[in-house]
Design an enzyme around this catalytic site. Structure first.
Site, PDB file in Angstrom:
ATOM      1  N   LYS A 117       7.952   4.747 -62.920  1.00 20.92           N
ATOM      2  CA  LYS A 117       6.710   4.195 -62.362  1.00 20.92           C
ATOM      3  C   LYS A 117       5.992   5.300 -61.620  1.00 20.92           C
ATOM      4  O   LYS A 117       6.614   6.248 -61.143  1.00 20.92           O
ATOM      5  CB  LYS A 117       7.035   3.056 -61.387  1.00 20.92           C
ATOM      6  CG  LYS A 117       5.906   2.054 -61.240  1.00 20.92           C
ATOM      7  CD  LYS A 117       5.866   1.078 -62.390  1.00 20.92           C
ATOM      8  CE  LYS A 117       4.717   0.111 -62.268  1.00 20.92           C
ATOM      9  NZ  LYS A 117       4.848  -0.980 -63.259  1.00 20.92           N
TER      10      LYS A 117
HETATM   11  P1  NAD Z   1      -4.865  -6.443 -62.018  1.00 26.12           P
HETATM   12  O1  NAD Z   1      -5.294  -5.346 -61.110  1.00 26.12           O
HETATM   13  O2  NAD Z   1      -5.517  -6.608 -63.352  1.00 26.12           O
HETATM   14  O3  NAD Z   1      -5.023  -7.854 -61.283  1.00 26.12           O
HETATM   15  C1  NAD Z   1      -4.475  -8.156 -60.028  1.00 26.12           C
HETATM   16  C2  NAD Z   1      -5.076  -9.491 -59.579  1.00 26.12           C
HETATM   17  O4  NAD Z   1      -4.421  -9.912 -58.393  1.00 26.12           O
HETATM   18  C3  NAD Z   1      -6.556  -9.417 -59.258  1.00 26.12           C
HETATM   19  O5  NAD Z   1      -7.180 -10.624 -59.687  1.00 26.12           O
HETATM   20  C4  NAD Z   1      -6.564  -9.347 -57.724  1.00 26.12           C
HETATM   21  O6  NAD Z   1      -7.787  -9.824 -57.174  1.00 26.12           O
HETATM   22  C5  NAD Z   1      -5.416 -10.262 -57.420  1.00 26.12           C
HETATM   23  N1  NAD Z   1      -4.831 -10.116 -56.110  1.00 26.12           N
HETATM   24  C6  NAD Z   1      -4.493  -8.980 -55.450  1.00 26.12           C
HETATM   25  N2  NAD Z   1      -3.950  -9.298 -54.251  1.00 26.12           N
HETATM   26  C7  NAD Z   1      -3.939 -10.643 -54.192  1.00 26.12           C
HETATM   27  C8  NAD Z   1      -3.503 -11.581 -53.219  1.00 26.12           C
HETATM   28  N3  NAD Z   1      -2.963 -11.171 -52.082  1.00 26.12           N
HETATM   29  N4  NAD Z   1      -3.633 -12.908 -53.485  1.00 26.12           N
HETATM   30  C9  NAD Z   1      -4.177 -13.331 -54.638  1.00 26.12           C
HETATM   31  N5  NAD Z   1      -4.613 -12.494 -55.594  1.00 26.12           N
HETATM   32  C10 NAD Z   1      -4.491 -11.179 -55.362  1.00 26.12           C
HETATM   33  O7  NAD Z   1      -3.290  -6.283 -62.152  1.00 26.12           O
HETATM   34  P2  NAD Z   1      -2.350  -6.837 -63.303  1.00 26.12           P
HETATM   35  O8  NAD Z   1      -2.217  -5.811 -64.349  1.00 26.12           O
HETATM   36  O9  NAD Z   1      -2.774  -8.220 -63.664  1.00 26.12           O
HETATM   37  O10 NAD Z   1      -0.952  -6.869 -62.524  1.00 26.12           O
HETATM   38  C11 NAD Z   1      -0.575  -7.946 -61.705  1.00 26.12           C
HETATM   39  C12 NAD Z   1       0.914  -7.893 -61.485  1.00 26.12           C
HETATM   40  O11 NAD Z   1       1.574  -7.952 -62.754  1.00 26.12           O
HETATM   41  C13 NAD Z   1       1.441  -6.618 -60.819  1.00 26.12           C
HETATM   42  O12 NAD Z   1       2.576  -6.950 -60.052  1.00 26.12           O
HETATM   43  C14 NAD Z   1       1.859  -5.757 -61.995  1.00 26.12           C
HETATM   44  O13 NAD Z   1       2.831  -4.791 -61.641  1.00 26.12           O
HETATM   45  C15 NAD Z   1       2.429  -6.830 -62.890  1.00 26.12           C
HETATM   46  N6  NAD Z   1       2.523  -6.454 -64.307  1.00 26.12           N
HETATM   47  C16 NAD Z   1       1.423  -6.100 -65.013  1.00 26.12           C
HETATM   48  C17 NAD Z   1       1.545  -5.804 -66.361  1.00 26.12           C
HETATM   49  C18 NAD Z   1       0.368  -5.486 -67.211  1.00 26.12           C
HETATM   50  O14 NAD Z   1       0.547  -5.342 -68.429  1.00 26.12           O
HETATM   51  N7  NAD Z   1      -0.835  -5.419 -66.681  1.00 26.12           N
HETATM   52  C19 NAD Z   1       2.811  -5.823 -66.971  1.00 26.12           C
HETATM   53  C20 NAD Z   1       3.918  -6.197 -66.217  1.00 26.12           C
HETATM   54  C21 NAD Z   1       3.761  -6.523 -64.873  1.00 26.12           C
END
Ligand code: NAD
Length: 427
Positions: A117
Site C-alpha cells: 500500500k
Molecule cells: P472514494 O474516495 O471514491 O470515496 C470515499 C467516499 O467516502 C466518499 O463519498 C466520501 O465523501 C465518503 N466519506 C469519507 N469520509 C466519510 C465519513 N466520515 N462518513 C461518511 N462518508 C465519508 O473511495 P473508495 O475508492 O470508494 O474507497 C472507500 C473505501 O473502500 C476505502 O476504505 C478503500 O480503501 C476501500 N476500497 C476501495 C477499493 C476500490 O476499488 N476503490 C477497493 C477495495 C477497498
C-alpha cells in the site's frame, strides 16, 4: 526560502490503530492454525517500508515537500499489489495495516499477488490538477526502483483514480524507456484499463451480500440496507444492490447522510452526485439524518464503504443490522468484534467483501501482459465466480471452527501464505 514538509497533525486520538486492529485478528487466526513462531514472525512484519519526501512546485511558485509512503508487506505469493491513498490523515501504521490486508485479501481470493500500500499526506481537494500531477510524477520517480510490473503494482485508493494511474504509468514508462502498461492497474480504459474495473469492488460487495443473505435465509427483495460512503465503492454497491431489489434506506458521504423509509432511488442519487461535484449535499430524494445515526439505523444490512474505524465498541451495542458487509478497508475496530459476535451479527469482512477490486485489477494486469482485451462479460463472470468461491471457502472454515467469517477469512489467507512460505523456504 526553505521548503516546508506538509504534515497534518496525527489522527484523532479515539481512533484505534488499524495496525493493532489487523494484528489482533491475525493473532487469533494464527493461534487457530497453530502457526509456528518462525512463520508468524515473517508474516507479522512488512518486508519493506519506504518513506519519501517529494518536493513539488505549487501553483504559487513555492516548493512544498510532501511525505509519501510505500509499504510492501509480503511477496511470498507474487509481486505486491496495493493502492495509493491521497489523504491528509494518512500515516505509516495505517499504510502498514492496509498493506497487510492486501496480502490477506489476495490470498483469500487466491490470486498470485503479495500485498502493498502507498500513500501521500496531502489534501487533494485543495490542490489543482497540475499540482496533483507533479506530486504523482515525483512520487513515481522516487519509487521507480520499488514499482515494476513483476515487482510492485500500484492501483487507486481513496483520493486517487484513473487519472493519477495514467500519470504514474507514463512517468514509470519514461524511466524504463518503453510503455509499461502492467506497472499499474485502474488505468483509463483507452490506455489498457479493464472493462468492469470501475464497478468491480462495488460489484464484489453485492455478490458477497447476496451470498451472505442466502446463508441467513433472507430474501434480497425483502431486505433494507444503509450504505456509508458514496464514492467508488459505496455508490456502485448501492446501485447494484438497488438493482437486485434491496431497499436502500440510507446513504451518506462526507457532506452528510440521507434517509428515506420507502427506499432511495439510487439512480437519482448517483445522477445528483455527478451533477454536484461528486457530493450528495442537498440531495432531495431523502431527508437529512445524523451521520453517526446511519450506522445504528433500523436496517437489515449495513455497508460501511468510506473510512476505517467507524464501527467501534461505543456504537456496536446499538447496531440493528443483522449483516454487515465491509466495503471499506478496516471499518470495524477490533474492540467491536466481540460485541458484534455476541449480538449474532454476521460480518463479511473487508478482506473478503471488497476483494472484487483487486480481482479485476489482477485481470487488468493479465490482459496487459497478454496484450489482449477481455469482454465485460468475461470480466464479470470470472470475477463473480472468484468472489463466490472465496465466500464459500471462508464460510466453510467458519463453520468448521465455529468462528466468525472475519477470523475464518484470516485463517484461509494465513494458511495459504504460510504453506507457500514453507515450500519456498527461508534463509
Ligand atoms: P472514494 O474516495 O471514491 O470515496 C470515499 C467516499 O467516502 C466518499 O463519498 C466520501 O465523501 C465518503 N466519506 C469519507 N469520509 C466519510 C465519513 N466520515 N462518513 C461518511 N462518508 C465519508 O473511495 P473508495 O475508492 O470508494 O474507497 C472507500 C473505501 O473502500 C476505502 O476504505 C478503500 O480503501 C476501500 N476500497 C476501495 C477499493 C476500490 O476499488 N476503490 C477497493 C477495495 C477497498
Amino acid at each position: 526560502m526553505a521548503a516546508t514538509v506538509y504534515k497534518e497533525p496525527a489522527p484523532l486520538l479515539d481512533r484505534e490503530n488499524p495496525l493493532e486492529s489487523m494484528m489482533s485478528r491475525f493473532n487469533v487466526a494464527a493461534e487457530i492454525l497453530g502457526l509456528d513462531e518462525e512463520t508468524y514472525n515473517v508474516l507479522k512484519t512488512p518486508d519493506k517500508q519506504v518513506i519519501v519526501h517529494i518536493p513539488v512546485t505549487m501553483d504559487n511558485g513555492k516548493v512544498r515537500v510532501f511525505e509519501g509512503y510505500r509499504v510492501i508487506h509480503n511477496t511470498i505469493l507474487g509481486p505486491s499489489k496495493g493502492g495509493i491513498r491521497y489523504d491528509k490523515n494518512v500515516y505509516l501504521d495505517e499504510v502498514k495495516a492496509l498493506a497487510a490486508w492486501m496480502t490477506w485479501k489476495c490470498a483469500v481470493v487466491d490470486i498470485p499477488y503479495g500485498g502493498a500500500k502507498g500513500g501521500i499526506i496531502c489534501d487533494p481537494t485543495t490542490m489543482s490538477a497540475g499540482e496533483i500531477e507533479r506530486m504523482t510524477r515525483a512520487y513515481t520517480l522516487a519509487l521507480k526502483d520499488v514499482f515494476g510490473p513483476d515487482r510492485d503494482i500500484p492501483a487507486p485508493d481513496m483520493g486517487t483514480g484513473p487519472r493519477e494511474m495514467a500519470w504514474l504509468m507514463d512517468e514509470f514508462s519514461k524511466t524504463v524507456g518503453m510503455t509499461s502498461s502492467a506497472v499499474v492497474t485502474g488505468k483509463p480504459l483507452v490506455m489498457g484499463g479493464s472493462l468492469g474495473r470501475t464497478e468491480a469492488t462495488g460489484r464484489g460487495v453485492m455478490v458477497a451480500t447476496l451470498a451472505a443473505l442466502e446463508k441467513l435465509g433472507m430474501e434480497p427483495t425483502e431486505v433494507s440496507a444503509a450504505v456509508q460512503g458514496f464514492g467508488n465503492v459505496g455508490s456502485w454497491a448501492s446501485k447494484l444492490l438497488f438493482d437486485k431489489g434491496l431497499k436502500i434506506k440510507a446513504i451518506s458521504d462526507i457532506s452528510g447522510a440521507y434517509w428515506n423509509d420507502n427506499g432511495i432511488n439510487i439512480d437519482e442519487a448517483i445522477a445528483y452526485k455527478n451533477a454536484h461535484g461528486g457530493r450528495l449535499e442537498g440531495f432531495a430524494g431523502a431527508v437529512p439524518m445524523d451521520a453517526d445515526e446511519l450506522l445504528v439505523s433500523d436496517v437489515d444490512v449495513l455497508v460501511p464503504a468510506a473510512v476505517e474505524d467507524v464501527i467501534t465498541e461505543h456504537n456496536a451495542p446499538y447496531i440493528k443490522a443483522k449483516l454487515i458487509v465491509e466495503g471499506a478497508n478496516g471499518p470495524t475496530a477490533a474492540s467491536a468484534d466481540p460485541i458484534i459476535y455476541e449480538k449474532g451479527i454476521s460480518v463479511v469482512p473487508d478482506i473478503l467483501a471488497n476483494s472484487g477490486g483487486v480481482t479485476v485489477s489482477y485481470f487488468e494486469w493479465v490482459q496487459n501482459k497478454q496484450g489482449f482485451k477481455w469482454t465485460e462479460q468475461m470480466v464479470t463472470e470470472r470475477a463473480d465466480r472468484i468472489m463466490t468461491d472465496a465466500f464459500e471457502k471462508v464460510y466453510a472454515v467458519s463453520q468448521k471452527y465455529n468462528i466468525s467469517l472475519r477470523i475464518a477469512a484470516y485463517v484461509v489467507a494465513i494458511d495459504k501464505v504460510a504453506q507457500t512460505y514453507k515450500f519456498r523456504g527461508g534463509y
